[in-house]
Enzyme design. Structure first.
Site, PDB file in Angstrom:
ATOM      1  N   ILE A  59       0.892  -1.161   0.000  1.00 22.66           N
ATOM      2  CA  ILE A  59       0.000   0.000   0.000  1.00 22.66           C
ATOM      3  C   ILE A  59       0.924   1.203   0.000  1.00 22.66           C
ATOM      4  CG2 ILE A  59      -0.327  -0.137   2.513  1.00 22.66           C
ATOM      5  CD1 ILE A  59      -3.134   1.122   2.034  1.00 22.66           C
ATOM      6  N   ALA A  60       0.686   2.128  -0.891  1.00 18.23           N
ATOM      7  CA  ALA A  60       1.600   3.268  -0.996  1.00 18.23           C
ATOM      8  C   ALA A  60       0.851   4.494  -1.499  1.00 18.23           C
ATOM      9  CB  ALA A  60       2.749   2.935  -1.947  1.00 18.23           C
ATOM     10  N   VAL A  61       1.238   5.631  -0.943  1.00 13.48           N
ATOM     11  CA  VAL A  61       0.644   6.913  -1.329  1.00 13.48           C
ATOM     12  C   VAL A  61       1.782   7.853  -1.724  1.00 13.48           C
ATOM     13  CG1 VAL A  61      -0.610   8.943  -0.446  1.00 13.48           C
ATOM     14  CG2 VAL A  61      -1.395   6.633   0.135  1.00 13.48           C
ATOM     15  N   GLU A  93       2.410  -7.919   6.466  1.00 15.46           N
ATOM     16  CA  GLU A  93       3.680  -7.775   7.180  1.00 15.46           C
ATOM     17  C   GLU A  93       4.124  -6.333   7.079  1.00 15.46           C
ATOM     18  OE1 GLU A  93       5.428 -12.109   5.850  1.00 15.46           O
ATOM     19  OE2 GLU A  93       6.548 -10.286   5.371  1.00 15.46           O
ATOM     20  N   TYR A 105      -2.695   0.515  10.222  1.00 13.84           N
ATOM     21  CA  TYR A 105      -3.245  -0.836  10.378  1.00 13.84           C
ATOM     22  C   TYR A 105      -3.965  -0.973  11.721  1.00 13.84           C
ATOM     23  CZ  TYR A 105      -0.113  -1.724   6.448  1.00 13.84           C
ATOM     24  OH  TYR A 105       0.531  -1.664   5.240  1.00 13.84           O
TER      25      TYR A 105
HETATM   26  C1  LIG Z   1       1.559   3.961   5.000  1.00  5.99           C
HETATM   27  C2  LIG Z   1       0.952   4.935   3.997  1.00  5.99           C
HETATM   28  C3  LIG Z   1       0.325   4.184   2.840  1.00  5.99           C
HETATM   29  C4  LIG Z   1      -0.132   5.755   4.722  1.00  5.99           C
HETATM   30  O1  LIG Z   1      -0.736   6.619   3.749  1.00  5.99           O
HETATM   31  P1  LIG Z   1      -1.312   8.063   4.131  1.00  5.99           P
HETATM   32  O2  LIG Z   1      -2.120   8.544   2.998  1.00  5.99           O
HETATM   33  O3  LIG Z   1      -0.214   8.937   4.613  1.00  5.99           O
HETATM   34  O4  LIG Z   1      -2.257   7.664   5.355  1.00  5.99           O
HETATM   35  P2  LIG Z   1      -3.348   8.570   6.060  1.00  5.99           P
HETATM   36  O5  LIG Z   1      -3.269   9.971   5.551  1.00  5.99           O
HETATM   37  O6  LIG Z   1      -4.643   7.864   5.906  1.00  5.99           O
HETATM   38  O7  LIG Z   1      -2.892   8.502   7.538  1.00  5.99           O
HETATM   39  C5  LIG Z   1      -1.585   9.003   7.880  1.00  5.99           C
HETATM   40  C6  LIG Z   1      -1.676  10.067   8.928  1.00  5.99           C
HETATM   41  O8  LIG Z   1      -2.340  11.200   8.407  1.00  5.99           O
HETATM   42  C7  LIG Z   1      -3.368  11.609   9.324  1.00  5.99           C
HETATM   43  N1  LIG Z   1      -4.464  12.166   8.543  1.00  5.99           N
HETATM   44  C8  LIG Z   1      -5.389  11.510   7.852  1.00  5.99           C
HETATM   45  N2  LIG Z   1      -6.224  12.366   7.269  1.00  5.99           N
HETATM   46  C9  LIG Z   1      -5.809  13.590   7.590  1.00  5.99           C
HETATM   47  C10 LIG Z   1      -6.249  14.887   7.291  1.00  5.99           C
HETATM   48  N3  LIG Z   1      -7.328  15.111   6.539  1.00  5.99           N
HETATM   49  N4  LIG Z   1      -5.549  15.929   7.786  1.00  5.99           N
HETATM   50  C11 LIG Z   1      -4.461  15.724   8.554  1.00  5.99           C
HETATM   51  N5  LIG Z   1      -3.990  14.502   8.865  1.00  5.99           N
HETATM   52  C12 LIG Z   1      -4.665  13.466   8.402  1.00  5.99           C
HETATM   53  C13 LIG Z   1      -3.768  10.328   9.996  1.00  5.99           C
HETATM   54  O9  LIG Z   1      -4.380  10.565  11.257  1.00  5.99           O
HETATM   55  C14 LIG Z   1      -2.465   9.655  10.139  1.00  5.99           C
HETATM   56  O10 LIG Z   1      -1.762  10.141  11.249  1.00  5.99           O
HETATM   57  P3  LIG Z   1      -0.860   9.172  12.125  1.00  5.99           P
HETATM   58  O11 LIG Z   1       0.049   8.423  11.167  1.00  5.99           O
HETATM   59  O12 LIG Z   1      -0.134  10.117  13.009  1.00  5.99           O
HETATM   60  O13 LIG Z   1      -1.807   8.265  12.825  1.00  5.99           O
HETATM   61  C15 LIG Z   1       2.007   5.948   3.483  1.00  5.99           C
HETATM   62  O14 LIG Z   1       2.664   6.504   4.584  1.00  5.99           O
HETATM   63  C16 LIG Z   1       3.024   5.349   2.546  1.00  5.99           C
HETATM   64  O15 LIG Z   1       2.839   5.305   1.330  1.00  5.99           O
HETATM   65  N6  LIG Z   1       4.176   4.898   3.119  1.00  5.99           N
HETATM   66  C17 LIG Z   1       5.239   4.339   2.299  1.00  5.99           C
HETATM   67  C18 LIG Z   1       4.913   2.948   1.831  1.00  5.99           C
HETATM   68  C19 LIG Z   1       4.704   2.017   3.000  1.00  5.99           C
HETATM   69  O16 LIG Z   1       5.471   2.033   3.962  1.00  5.99           O
HETATM   70  N7  LIG Z   1       3.649   1.196   2.910  1.00  5.99           N
HETATM   71  C20 LIG Z   1       3.321   0.228   3.926  1.00  5.99           C
HETATM   72  C21 LIG Z   1       3.978  -1.078   3.614  1.00  5.99           C
HETATM   73  S1  LIG Z   1       3.626  -2.291   4.886  1.00  5.99           S
END
Ligand SMILES: CC(C)(COP(=O)(O)OP(=O)(O)OC[C@H]1O[C@@H](n2cnc3c(N)ncnc32)[C@H](O)[C@@H]1OP(=O)(O)O)[C@@H](O)C(=O)NCCC(=O)NCCS
Length: 136
Positions: A59-61, A93, A105
């Protein structure tokens, strides 16, 4: 998707591997879902189903879109789709050091089942993988 993975993931998925998952030929049971605008993919999730269990493989953003709820939206809609087709358990994992993924998660009902010691290569050697699962 491959460019996002290469930029943000410590174990990136190649274009070839992603294509195989999208075509679901050699990688049977794989599902790929994206969040996109008209111009670009912002994030994606890849999971694979075997009977009534699913494993989330990636999963990646896109970095500049992280922290806006896209990861939550991707995971949440994937879990909803899994439930709809009768999946009862979702596994994954994660690197022990990957706090943002672990929080994502945990927020979605996953708990830690165990660890794979020294599983992932990292900058200063190797690190543990946490095995997590959620009952759907
Ligand atoms: C893990 C991953 C997919 C999460 O994606 P993301 O879009 O950043 O996730 P979210 O925005 O839903 O949540 C992340 C944080 O943003 C916060 N958030 C969500 N919506 C928000 C908003 N509207 N305004 C401000 N913060 C917000 C969440 O509360 C969360 O905070 P926390 O981490 O302190 O709990 C991303 O970090 C990623 O791509 N990482 C690299 C790849 C990776 O490691 N993947 C997992 C492999 S196991």
């Amino acid at each position: 998707m491959a460019s996002i993975s290469a930029a943000v993931s410590l174990s990136p998925w190649s274009e070839e591997r992603l294509l195989e998952a999208c075509l679901d030929e050699r990688m049977i049971g794989h599902v790929v879902r994206v969040i996109e605008t008209a111009d670009e993919v912002l994030g994606f999730v890849v999971y694979a189903r075997v009977l009534d269990e699913v494993t989330v493989h990636e999963i990646a953003v896109r970095a500049e879109y992280q922290g806006r709820g896209l990861g939550q939206a991707l995971l949440c809609s994937a879990l909803r789709e899994m439930r709809r087709v009768g999946v009862v358990r979702c596994l994954l994992e994660v690197r022990e050091s990957n706090q943002s993924a672990r929080r994502l998660y945990q927020r979605n009902g996953f708990s830690i089942d165990g660890t794979r010691k020294q599983y992932y290569p990292c900058a200063d050697g190797r690190e543990d993988a946490l095995l997590m699962s959620a009952q759907l």
